[in-house]
Write a protein that holds these residues in place. Structure first.
Motif, mmCIF file in Angstrom:
data_model
loop_
_atom_site.group_PDB
_atom_site.id
_atom_site.type_symbol
_atom_site.label_atom_id
_atom_site.label_comp_id
_atom_site.label_asym_id
_atom_site.label_seq_id
_atom_site.Cartn_x
_atom_site.Cartn_y
_atom_site.Cartn_z
ATOM 1 N N GLU A 67 -15.921 32.630 -11.913
ATOM 2 C CA GLU A 67 -15.869 32.840 -13.307
ATOM 3 C C GLU A 67 -13.918 31.446 -12.892
ATOM 4 O O GLU A 67 -13.393 31.763 -13.974
ATOM 5 N N ARG A 68 -14.390 31.155 -11.742
ATOM 6 C CA ARG A 68 -12.645 30.365 -11.780
ATOM 7 C C ARG A 68 -13.175 28.927 -12.473
ATOM 8 O O ARG A 68 -12.277 27.980 -12.431
ATOM 9 N N ARG B 63 -17.961 48.143 -10.055
ATOM 10 C CA ARG B 63 -17.498 47.567 -11.460
ATOM 11 C C ARG B 63 -18.802 47.765 -12.229
ATOM 12 O O ARG B 63 -18.610 47.842 -13.704
ATOM 13 N N THR C 21 -18.220 42.283 -16.927
ATOM 14 C CA THR C 21 -17.820 42.819 -15.599
ATOM 15 C C THR C 21 -16.660 41.397 -15.409
ATOM 16 O O THR C 21 -17.673 40.686 -15.600
ATOM 17 N N LYS C 22 -15.773 42.493 -14.577
ATOM 18 C CA LYS C 22 -15.249 40.231 -14.504
ATOM 19 C C LYS C 22 -14.565 41.098 -12.459
ATOM 20 O O LYS C 22 -14.408 42.133 -12.169
ATOM 21 N N THR C 23 -14.631 40.154 -11.171
ATOM 22 C CA THR C 23 -14.225 39.803 -10.223
ATOM 23 C C THR C 23 -12.309 40.686 -10.436
ATOM 24 O O THR C 23 -12.182 39.974 -11.325
ATOM 25 N N GLU C 24 -12.387 41.207 -8.981
ATOM 26 C CA GLU C 24 -10.818 42.449 -9.415
ATOM 27 C C GLU C 24 -10.295 40.618 -9.161
ATOM 28 O O GLU C 24 -8.612 40.480 -9.423
ATOM 29 N N SER D 214 -10.475 37.346 -11.255
ATOM 30 C CA SER D 214 -10.016 37.234 -12.257
ATOM 31 C C SER D 214 -8.686 37.793 -12.720
ATOM 32 O O SER D 214 -7.976 37.624 -13.062
ATOM 33 N N GLU E 18 -19.306 36.044 -6.700
ATOM 34 C CA GLU E 18 -19.261 36.306 -8.139
ATOM 35 C C GLU E 18 -17.743 35.429 -8.764
ATOM 36 O O GLU E 18 -18.281 35.169 -9.885
ATOM 37 N N SER E 19 -17.001 35.123 -8.078
ATOM 38 C CA SER E 19 -15.508 34.946 -8.297
ATOM 39 C C SER E 19 -15.873 33.440 -8.644
ATOM 40 O O SER E 19 -14.672 32.934 -9.566
ATOM 41 N N THR F 274 -18.345 39.873 -4.288
ATOM 42 C CA THR F 274 -16.362 39.826 -5.130
ATOM 43 C C THR F 274 -16.740 38.410 -5.233
ATOM 44 O O THR F 274 -16.527 37.476 -6.149
#
Lengths: 263, 389
Positions: free
Chosen positions: B387-388, A71, A80-83, A85, B383-384, B380
């Motif tokens: 986002e949540r 990404r 960018t976003k993680t896969e 989300s 970082e996720s 990942t």
């Protein structure tokens, strides 16, 4: 007309999805990720633009969201976003309800639990090991010199299966060669490959509620759905675009972000 | 630390001084009081890991029969010994690890230290003394304490044979006092992470803990933490966080991933996340040491460490700690070669989530063997989380 793009730069394949303001998919594409994520990104853009029409340009896309392992390598202005989300975003566009999303990629498997509201409540990934990922089936297909489609067809014809170890991809291949030498039925071996694969995934996650499946392995191995259903007693729900679903989720994020960023 | 390593090395070269090797949560106070310079192979193992040399050494130990599945501190340390190399050379200009006169371990932290120390016992033809601790303790009982304190008293007799000197009980009490003071100061440092923003990170802790491990029982450790705490307290007054924009606070359970400290600290920082506290750094807090009952209080302190407790006690401690440090989630490091200090393998994350609503993440890796760790997957995962939320 404004367009929004999601690009999922995975370890094996790069996927792109372009949508319009009404979330309608305008074009999608998949190319091998190769050794330069930057070059691949440009290549897939060229291809997808050509698919739409010859005059389409990068400036016609208002927002890009890039996701996947590559990404940060996408060479144009992006969010960018993680896969993870993006996966949830894409899947909850098609389906609702509490459940477990399993996304089987080439080199990893992601397992996300979502609640009734479609919010992520827990997330797991595989260990640093190919067993239970698309690489497992690809390796077996390579070892047998048999295309995936044929492997699927054979597995579908088998009435029972031969158990194959699910702990090491390389040794599962060796085990299969041994079984062939012993004269075992290739159909039963093929079915054993898929069962071993699904067993490995189900040992990593407790399926709760609905079962949603996505990823390249699901797109190319339809027999997997049957095995998942047999093992869990739940009919899996699969979106129309299982391999590009994460890119689609990224495109949905791009649309959501259209007012938030200066483009 | 340079002076510490140089002094031990010099002691190992002299006829007048004796060197003991000790497991990191072993009876260091007794060894110091008996007149030994104390060296900790685990610290050496961590240094090998942090210098990213472990994989080079692990395969050497594997080749003589020490499996890649056992403790990677052990395999990297033994591998370095077999190759006659040490990171101490580059780090502190110390030519080699110090030759020991005795090896002392305690099984409170893990069972593999005994095999590690036995290897060196055979190599150097010197005594190996083991303290055997009851494991997975739920309620600490008098019998547990007596069992271990008696072993400590026997250890004194063994050490007197090696030093040819009477054990100095007055000095022992002094060492106990210094060790306790070090513990209290170290605890104070760790507890500054209760501030929001936290002035420290878990990654700072893994570096600053070296004196609590290697110099406890000595005045140098006390002086170090006094200075460190005064600096951190200034930061708190200025409301200065260890990272710029602390939005998410994590608790770390399990071993550090020594060869990826910088990588991980940067990934967390980029995501406005701070790992503020850990069970690991807290393992060197022995605040109940008492000069009035030196053997018994040592036994109690060394038995009470997190790693030596039952699942029920660990669960309770983790819940309390997460509340104490106001963490948004707990990260379990599942260390491939360290089952004893991996607490995600018996349903703990699931229990914390289901019983207490605590969010959990599991990072698969290892303390030293970086072949078990994936940068991309871990990035990942980290970082996720924002986002949540």
């Amino acid at each position: 007309m404004s367009f929004f793009a999601g690009i999922d730069i995975g370890s094996s394949y790069t996927k792109i999805c372009l949508i319009d303001e009404k979330k309608k998919i305008i074009a999608e594409d998949i190319v091998s990720s190769g050794i330069s994520f930057e070059k691949t990104s440009k290549k897939i853009l060229r291809r997808v633009f050509k698919k739409i029409n010859g005059n389409f340009k990068i400036n016609d896309i208002k927002v890009f969201v890039s996701t996947g392992v590559g990404r940060y390598n996408f060479p144009f202005k992006k969010i960018t976003k993680t896969e993870i989300s993006c996966l949830v975003k894409g899947m909850t566009y098609y389906f609702s309800g509490k459940g477990t999303i399993i996304d089987i990629g080439a080199e990893d498997v992601k397992m996300v639990q979502i609640n009734e509201e479609g919010e992520e409540v827990d997330f797991k990934m595989n260990r640093k090991c190919a067993a239970g990922t698309g690489a497992f089936i690809e390796e077996i297909s390579r070892k047998l010199r048999m295309p995936l489609k044929k492997l699927n067809n054979l597995a579908e014809q088998a009435k029972k299966s031969i158990e194959i170890n699910s702990f090491c991809t390389v040794f599962a291949g060796t085990e299969i060669i041994h079984l062939i030498r012993e004269g075992k039925d290739i159909k039963e071996i093929a079915r054993g490959v898929f069962e071993s694969f699904v067993n490995r995934i189900l040992s990593m996650v407790k399926v709760e509620g609905k079962l949603f499946l996505a990823g390249g392995a699901v797109a190319h191995n339809p027999f997997l759905l049957k095995v998942f259903e047999e093992k869990t007693g739940i009919t899996p729900l699969v979106p129309p675009n299982p391999q590009t679903l994460v890119a689609f989720g990224a495109a949905l994020f791009a649309l959501e972000n259209k007012k938030k960023i200066d483009v | 630390m340079e002076r510490y390593y140089k002094e031990i090395y010099e002691a190992s070269q002299s006829d007048k001084e004796k060197v003991a090797w000790c497991s990191s949560v072993g009876p260091a106070e007794i060894l110091i009081a008996a007149g030994f310079k104390v060296y900790y192979p685990e610290n050496h193992g961590a240094l090998i890991g942090a210098k990213k040399l472990a994989t080079k050494y692990i395969i050497k130990a594997n080749s003589i029969g020490y499996s890649p599945d056992i403790c990677s501190y052990l395999t990297s340390d033994i591998g370095a010994y077999l190759m006659n190399e040490t990171p101490l050379k580059d780090a502190y200009n110390v030519p080699s690890i110090p030759r020991p006169d005795v090896l002392v371990y305690n099984t409170n932290q893990c069972r593999e230290v005994q095999d590690w120390f036995k290897f060196y016992g055979n190599e150097f033809k010197i005594p190996v003394v083991g303290i055997f601790s009851p494991w997975k303790i739920k309620d600490l009982k008098k019998e547990h304490v007596e069992f271990v304190s008696n072993q400590f008293k026997n250890l004194v007799k063994e050490l007197e044979k090696i030093t040819q000197r009477k054990f100095d009980y007055d000095y022992f009490k002094e060492v106990i006092n210094l060790s306790r003071e070090c513990s209290l100061l170290w605890k104070r440092f760790l507890e500054t992470a209760q501030n929001r923003p936290s002035p420290i990170t878990f990654f700072d802790g893994t570096i600053h803990m070296a004196p609590a491990v290697c110099l406890r029982g000595l005045k140098e450790a006390v002086d170090y933490y006094k200075l460190l705490n005064s600096e951190v307290e200034e930061r708190i007054k200025r409301k200065e966080g260890a990272i710029d924009n602390e939005k998410i606070r994590f608790y770390w359970e399990g071993m550090p991933i020594w060869g990826r400290l910088r990588f991980l600290s940067e990934v967390f920082e980029k995501n406005n996340s701070n790992v503020v506290a850990s069970t690991y750094c807290n393992s060197w807090v022995f605040e109940d040491l008492s000069p009035e009952e030196p053997f018994e209080s040592m036994a109690e302190c060394y038995l009470k460490i997190f790693i030596n407790r039952s699942e029920e006690v660990k669960e309770r401690i983790l819940v309390e700690e997460i509340q104490k440090y106001k963490c948004d989630a707990i990260i379990f490091h599942d260390a491939k070669t360290c089952p004893h200090n991996t607490n995600s393998r018996f349903g703990m994350p699931e229990r914390l989530r289901e019983k207490y609503g605590i969010k959990t993440l599991i990072i698969y890796g290892d303390l030293n063997d970086l072949r078990c760790f994936s940068d991309e997957q871990t990035k990942t995962l980290i970082e996720s989380f924002p986002e949540r939320t």
